[in-house]
Design a protein around this motif. Structure first.
Motif: not given
Length: 329
Positions: A205, A300, A270, A226, A223, A23
């Motif tokens: 997702s 995501h 997200e 993104q 997110d 992440y």
């Protein structure tokens, strides 16, 4: 540890070290790249290198991988080695196989990149977990075509698969991100046209609304890779191409009755989460079978990573458990 957010939503709060590392690495790298990557024709074609790199990887063990076509659309069919591709029925598979089930998988990538090669490991895990073939569709992408043509490709592939299967077989439609939108669109179109309807829908997702308002979440929950600004540019690209998109541009505008039993997997925070949760609640309120899993500190479409993180592996296991439960296997 998990806690129930509602009857339809399960939130997984404890993240593994692997998921946390992925992440934060994605936030430090991919998020910055996506923020500036041009969504011009040349920039989009440059993303094709992602899929080309994956084509060089060896096939996962325990499956047969064949290049096929469905309705004239290229596809990759992945089946457990225990299932002979020319046979159908119990004689073709082992005792745990769902011999009367086929999966049509639609890859994500904002309608502009990725393909069956980038999703091969996930599709292989689904095939071995279910004991059923998975057909991964290689639909055309922007900028060569518009979204209307993309939908036409996947619908032709779905109708061809339906035509070649015995009447008692069930088809699962599944996809991640933009592929989740396409999978849901197949449910809408099949109900509209009286075609054999999907027996289940799986969205990792999933993109629910092509034109939905987007904004970055709080710094701690946003997110992973993104930025909202990048997805807004993608929305402008989708809208700039002339197309005749059949049906709804938002799955929230569909009659809930078109949806079969549905499983949704999300990364908490997200960009697609809000619309996907709204779809969950809409289906749940209408009495449809739906289950949604939210995972904290995840990226995501993380189930596509297959066994790279414990969360990805567990999401795949939950998918198989859900499908076996609702399909009776």
């Amino acid at each position: 540890m998990t806690t129930r957010a509602s009857d339809a939503v399960t939130t997984h709060r404890d993240a593994s070290p692997q998921s946390r590392a992925l992440y934060w690495a994605a936030r430090a790298t991919l998020r910055q790249v996506y923020r500036v990557w041009p969504l011009t024709d040349a920039g989009i074609r440059g993303l094709a290198a992602v899929e080309r790199g994956f084509t060089r990887l060896p096939h996962p063990a325990g499956v047969n991988v064949d290049q096929t076509t469905l309705g004239g659309v290229p596809a990759v069919t992945i089946a457990p080695e225990s299932i002979h591709p020319e046979l159908a029925g119990p004689e073709a598979a082992g005792p745990d196989a769902m011999a009367d089930v086929a999966v049509l998988y639609l890859h994500g990538g904002a309608f502009v990149f990725c393909g069956p090669s980038t999703h091969r490991r996930l599709c292989s895990s689904l095939a071995t977990g279910l004991g059923a073939p998975v057909h991964s569709v290689k639909y055309r992408k922007l900028p060569e075509v518009d979204i209307g043509a993309v939908v036409d490709d996947v619908y032709r592939a779905y109708r061809a698969l339906s035509a070649q299967l015995p009447a008692e077989h069930r088809i699962v439609v599944a996809g991640d991100s933009a592929g989740g939108f396409l999978a849901a669109k197949l449910c809408e179109l099949a109900a509209r046209d009286g075609t054999r309807r999907p027996a289940a829908l799986v969205g990792y997702s999933p993109l629910v609304d092509l034109d939905g308002d987007l904004s970055d979440g709080s710094w701690f929950t946003r997110d992973a890779y993104q930025p909202a600004s990048t997805v807004r540019r993608a929305q402008q690209l989708w809208a700039s191409r002339p197309h005749q998109l059949p049906g709804c541009r938002s799955m929230l505008d569909c009659d809930p009755a078109v949806f079969p039993p549905t499983l949704i997997t999300l990364a908490a925070g997200e960009l697609v989460e809000t619309a996907a949760l709204a779809l969950t609640e809409r289906l749940h309120a209408a009495g449809r079978t739906v289950g949604t899993h939210r995972w904290h500190t995840a990226v995501h479409a993380f189930p596509v990573l297959d066994a790279l993180t414990p969360e990805s592996k567990r999401a795949g296991e939950l998918t198989v458990e859900f499908l076996r439960r609702v399909l009776g296997g």
